[in-house]
Motif scaffolding. Structure first.
Motif, PDB file in Angstrom:
ATOM      1  N   ASN A   1     -49.376  35.818-109.309  1.00 41.51           N
ATOM      2  CA  ASN A   1     -49.865  34.468-109.030  1.00 41.51           C
ATOM      3  C   ASN A   1     -50.558  33.916-110.276  1.00 41.51           C
ATOM      4  OD1 ASN A   1     -51.726  36.681-108.064  1.00 41.51           O
ATOM      5  ND2 ASN A   1     -53.160  34.957-108.127  1.00 41.51           N
TER       6      ASN A   1
ATOM      7  N   TYR B   1     -54.014  30.459-106.741  1.00 40.22           N
ATOM      8  CA  TYR B   1     -52.671  29.892-106.861  1.00 40.22           C
ATOM      9  C   TYR B   1     -52.833  28.452-107.323  1.00 40.22           C
ATOM     10  CZ  TYR B   1     -50.746  33.956-104.476  1.00 40.22           C
ATOM     11  OH  TYR B   1     -50.380  35.243-104.155  1.00 40.22           O
TER      12      TYR B   1
ATOM     13  N   VAL C   1     -45.836  25.843-107.886  1.00 42.75           N
ATOM     14  CA  VAL C   1     -46.834  26.870-108.146  1.00 42.75           C
ATOM     15  C   VAL C   1     -46.655  27.408-109.567  1.00 42.75           C
ATOM     16  CG1 VAL C   1     -45.409  28.756-107.191  1.00 42.75           C
ATOM     17  CG2 VAL C   1     -47.907  28.973-107.241  1.00 42.75           C
TER      18      VAL C   1
END
Length: 200
Positions: A65, A39, A47
């Motif tokens: 991710n 991440y 993120v």
């Protein structure tokens, strides 16, 4: 001779039991193997999400991710994270930290293809903007961590099955991803190379 990338096969206790060509392992009977998830965060705690290229064998076109991959035999996981972030997203990392050393999952696609991985989770912090490799990543977007986590937990955001399982475990570590506690590398599966020194 054409180079063929291999992955590390593991038993149920995380011990190495051999290697296999990466191109051969993802089938309806995928053996358990070593991988990683990462991440990526900016310095504000956003993120980076990536949408997998439509040509990928597993979960093509799925949002997930930042980056996943497999360490090469003899390669430290943190080095593999750094390598794949550069290759898939053109990113130079400021830091790479182990967060969930024992995460594992098994997931089955609609066509029967299986993912079956011991998949430690890492946090990476970057300052660069991503430059996606089109063979690996279709597109990317930044999201505030809380917005992302809330949408995953509520089911509002359609995300890869591994990220869906990882996010609740990450949320349990605290609201600020930049202050999540770093895990002890000794908790990694035995198949993982020792995490000594800085990522290369």
């Amino acid at each position: 001779m054409t180079y063929q990338e291999h992955v590390v096969l593991v038993d149920g206790q995380g011990n190495p039991i051999g290697t296999a060509p990466k191109t051969s392992v993802h089938t309806a009977h995928t053996p358990l193997h070593l991988a990683f998830s990462s991440y990526v965060f900016d310095e504000g705690g956003q993120v980076l999400l990536s949408r997998r290229a439509v040509g990928k064998l597993t979960w093509p076109g799925a949002w997930t991710n930042s980056c996943c991959g497999h360490p090469l035999p003899g390669e430290r996981l943190s080095v593999a994270v750094t390598r794949r972030l550069a290759f898939e997203l053109g990113l130079r990392v400021e830091s790479v930290d182990l967060i969930l050393p024992r995460f594992s999952y098994r997931a089955v696609m609609d066509n029967g293809t299986v993912e079956n991985e011991l998949c430690p989770v890492f946090r990476a912090v970057v300052r660069d903007e991503a430059a996606p490799n089109a063979e690996e990543v279709d597109t990317v977007r930044w999201m505030p961590w809380k917005t992302f986590a809330d949408q995953v937990l509520s089911g509002e955001l359609d995300i890869s099955p591994w990220a869906r399982e990882q996010v609740p475990q990450l949320v349990a570590l605290g609201p600020d991803p930049l202050t999540w506690p770093v895990a002890d590398p000794a908790e990694l599966p035995a198949a993982a190379e020792p995490e000594t020194g800085e990522p290369a």
